[in-house]
Design an enzyme around this catalytic site. Structure first.
Site, PDB file in Angstrom:
ATOM      1  N   LYS A 273       0.831  -1.204   0.000  1.00 63.45           N
ATOM      2  CA  LYS A 273       0.000   0.000   0.000  1.00 63.45           C
ATOM      3  C   LYS A 273       0.865   1.253   0.000  1.00 63.45           C
ATOM      4  CE  LYS A 273      -4.013   1.954   2.387  1.00 63.45           C
ATOM      5  NZ  LYS A 273      -4.983   1.752   3.482  1.00 63.45           N
TER       6      LYS A 273
ATOM      7  N   GLU B  21      10.039  -5.632   4.220  1.00 67.19           N
ATOM      8  CA  GLU B  21      10.209  -6.985   3.687  1.00 67.19           C
ATOM      9  C   GLU B  21       9.897  -7.032   2.192  1.00 67.19           C
ATOM     10  OE1 GLU B  21       8.614  -7.456   7.970  1.00 67.19           O
ATOM     11  OE2 GLU B  21       8.294  -6.136   6.237  1.00 67.19           O
TER      12      GLU B  21
ATOM     13  N   GLY C   6      -5.330  -3.075   4.495  1.00 63.94           N
ATOM     14  CA  GLY C   6      -4.588  -4.164   3.864  1.00 63.94           C
ATOM     15  C   GLY C   6      -5.249  -5.510   4.019  1.00 63.94           C
ATOM     16  N   ARG C   7      -5.761  -5.811   5.200  1.00 62.81           N
ATOM     17  CA  ARG C   7      -6.359  -7.131   5.433  1.00 62.81           C
ATOM     18  C   ARG C   7      -7.727  -7.266   4.778  1.00 62.81           C
ATOM     19  NH1 ARG C   7      -5.790  -4.039   9.705  1.00 62.81           N
ATOM     20  NH2 ARG C   7      -7.539  -3.380  11.016  1.00 62.81           N
TER      21      ARG C   7
ATOM     22  N   GLU D 112      -5.740  -8.630  14.050  1.00 57.28           N
ATOM     23  CA  GLU D 112      -5.228  -7.314  13.716  1.00 57.28           C
ATOM     24  C   GLU D 112      -6.342  -6.277  13.769  1.00 57.28           C
ATOM     25  OE1 GLU D 112      -1.722  -6.511  10.950  1.00 57.28           O
ATOM     26  OE2 GLU D 112      -3.418  -5.907   9.703  1.00 57.28           O
TER      27      GLU D 112
ATOM     28  N   HIS E   2      -6.607 -35.006  14.753  1.00 53.30           N
ATOM     29  CA  HIS E   2      -5.440 -35.787  15.162  1.00 53.30           C
ATOM     30  C   HIS E   2      -4.327 -34.881  15.679  1.00 53.30           C
ATOM     31  CE1 HIS E   2      -7.001 -39.562  13.399  1.00 53.30           C
ATOM     32  NE2 HIS E   2      -7.623 -38.713  12.593  1.00 53.30           N
TER      33      HIS E   2
ATOM     34  N   LYS F 150       8.456  -2.532  14.568  1.00 56.63           N
ATOM     35  CA  LYS F 150       9.152  -2.073  13.366  1.00 56.63           C
ATOM     36  C   LYS F 150      10.142  -0.968  13.702  1.00 56.63           C
ATOM     37  CE  LYS F 150       5.315  -3.016  10.152  1.00 56.63           C
ATOM     38  NZ  LYS F 150       4.383  -2.397   9.181  1.00 56.63           N
TER      39      LYS F 150
END
Length: 498
Positions: free
Chosen positions: A172, A178, A233-234, A319, A349, A461
């Protein structure tokens, strides 16, 4: 607490666009439902829903709307932000995506670089739709590169063919550490394999709100796809962030994905609270917090195609609503529980021992699909066993089992929902994601939490920068105003091996 399906105030078997919700095992009686709907009225939930879709600044900390619903508004009805209709811009992005789908040929590999909301949504959709029987696919290798760990980068670059690779950089801000470091590494890889600057420019695509930065990076302006600051963003998979979905499966499939989400939006927007799937799911979770002080919940899709769904949901819920103060800066009594899950019946399991006999009550959302996900001769038999396991686990959790042997006693009274999709395709995948997005927004309204900002992710950050500088410098360091004594010792421990 009774888990008998005896509620009269609410029909515990509801549906929207053929997606069924059975909340009978929540153990909520008439009196509790009356109280829950009373709370929804008290917090003016219906007005909040109207404001959300009308483009009001429901993200109060940033004074922005949260208009991801506009990205899937296939009716193209006007949606105003500061008096301007955003739908012409959204429609233009749809047109450009469709045009790109029609002309993209000869591509073997797509490297999609993004992290968080720029990664989870498209990764989930690509993974899920690849399982759909007879899906129309170009068969490209879609590589999702999110982690800064070069192990992931190395694995992808060993497989991709540089002469027929395209790269989509999703950020964005176009400054995400990263993402930009990985993007530079992939560009270097293309150069090292003889691609010219012009060829690289045309191989790179960007999805960003910072168009200027994308152009400065060297991306052809025609390859830059915008999205907007009123999209979190999400919540962004519905924008050009979902470009790989359209490129791999075709624009019509992407449009069906949007259509399913849009249909669920219309249900959320117009259905009475007592018949509203996102609202009922939100109130059920709130009830378990109020009554039983639950700290976590699980989501178990009985479909291998949805194995990534819990990971997507973790970001969406935690978030959005993982906060300790409300919109007014006051401490909250409840906020988002811890979310976990994986596909059934694998999950049985793994951690179902704790769900059945552990000391903590953990509500579960079971998700089932009526139709099998393959045409193999064994498909119907396998799918019948899969569904029987799903239903049996819910029943066992609800009723438990009493024996003379404490080790073989199941306490029961463990609440759950059951969601049933008629099939898994782009439409129902879109509807499922929108259902949970709208549930997250509803929970935020009930808790008086802003579900559309995420200030908590920033502190780490900021602190990472001086730590990275210390690691780069090497040698021993002393604690200072940026690095505490424990972290300084850890840096020194790492540096002594370099």
């Amino acid at each position: 607490m009774s888990l008998k399906p005896a509620a009269k105030l609410i029909n515990t078997n509801l549906s929207a666009h053929e997606i069924a919700l059975d909340s009978a095992y929540q153990g909520i009686d008439d009196a509790a439902w009356t109280s829950l709907f009373g709370l929804a009225k008290k917090v003016k939930l219906e007005q909040f829903i109207a404001d959300l879709f009308a483009g009001k600044p429901v993200n109060n900390s940033e004074n922005r709307p949260a208009l991801h619903s506009a990205l899937r508004n296939l009716n193209k009805t006007s949606v105003l932000v500061n008096g301007q209709d955003v739908m012409p811009e959204v429609t233009e992005v749809w047109r450009r995506i469709e045009a790109l789908c029609n002309k993209w040929v000869g591509v073997t590999d797509v490297i999609h670089i993004g992290i968080g909301g720029s990664d989870f949504g498209p990764r989930l959709a690509i993974e899920a739709l690849a399982h759909v029987p007879d899906v129309d696919s170009r068969g490209m290798r879609i590589h999702f590169l999110a982690n800064i760990d070069t192990a992931d980068l190395n694995r992808i670059l060993q497989r991709a063919l540089p002469n027929s690779t395209r790269v989509i950089i999703v950020s964005k801000s176009f400054t995400t550490l990263e993402t930009m470091m990985n993007a530079k590494a992939v560009v270097k890889w293309l150069k090292d394999h003889g691609r010219t600057d012009s060829q690289i420019s045309h191989a790179l695509y960007a999805v960003t709100a910072n168009v200027r930065a994308a152009k400065s990076f060297g991306i052809d302006p025609n390859n830059v796809y915008p999205f907007w600051d009123w999209v979190g963003g999400r919540y962004s998979v519905w924008s050009a962030v979902g470009l790989p979905i359209a490129l791999q499966f075709g624009f019509d499939t992407f449009k069906q994905f949007l259509a399913g989400a849009h249909a669920m939006d219309q249900h959320f927007k117009s259905a009475p609270l007592e018949e509203n799937l996102p609202v009922i799911m939100a109130l059920s979770l709130l009830y378990q917090q109020q009554k039983h002080h639950i700290k976590s919940y699980a989501v178990i899709p009985y479909a291998d195609a949805l194995d990534w769904f819990p990971k997507w949901l973790q970001q969406l819920d935690m978030e959005s609503n993982g906060k300790s103060v409300d919109r007014d800066g006051k401490s909250v009594k409840f906020s988002c529980p811890v979310v976990f899950g994986s596909s059934g019946s694998n999950a049985q399991h793994s951690y179902f021992q704790l769900l059945h006999q552990g000391t903590e009550m953990i509500p579960i959302d079971f998700i089932a699909i009526r139709e099998p996900m393959s045409h193999l001769p064994e498909a119907k038999e396998h799918h019948r066993i899969l569904l029987s396991n799903c239903l049996a686990q819910a029943q066992a959790l609800a009723h438990g089992k009493k024996t003379d042997n404490p080790n073989n006693t199941y306490p029961g009274k463990r609440p759950s929902n059951l969601l049933i999709l008629p099939k898994l395709n782009a439409f129902y995948l879109g509807a499922l994601l929108a259902l949970y997005e709208n549930r997250a927004a509803t929970l935020g309204a009930l808790w008086n939490i802003n579900s559309f900002d995420q200030p908590g992710v920033e502190l780490g950050k900021v602190l990472a920068k001086p730590i990275e500088a210390a690691l780069k410098a090497g040698g021993n360091i002393q604690a200072n105003e940026d690095i505490d004594a424990i972290t300084a010792n850890r840096i020194n421990l790492i540096n002594q091996f370099h």
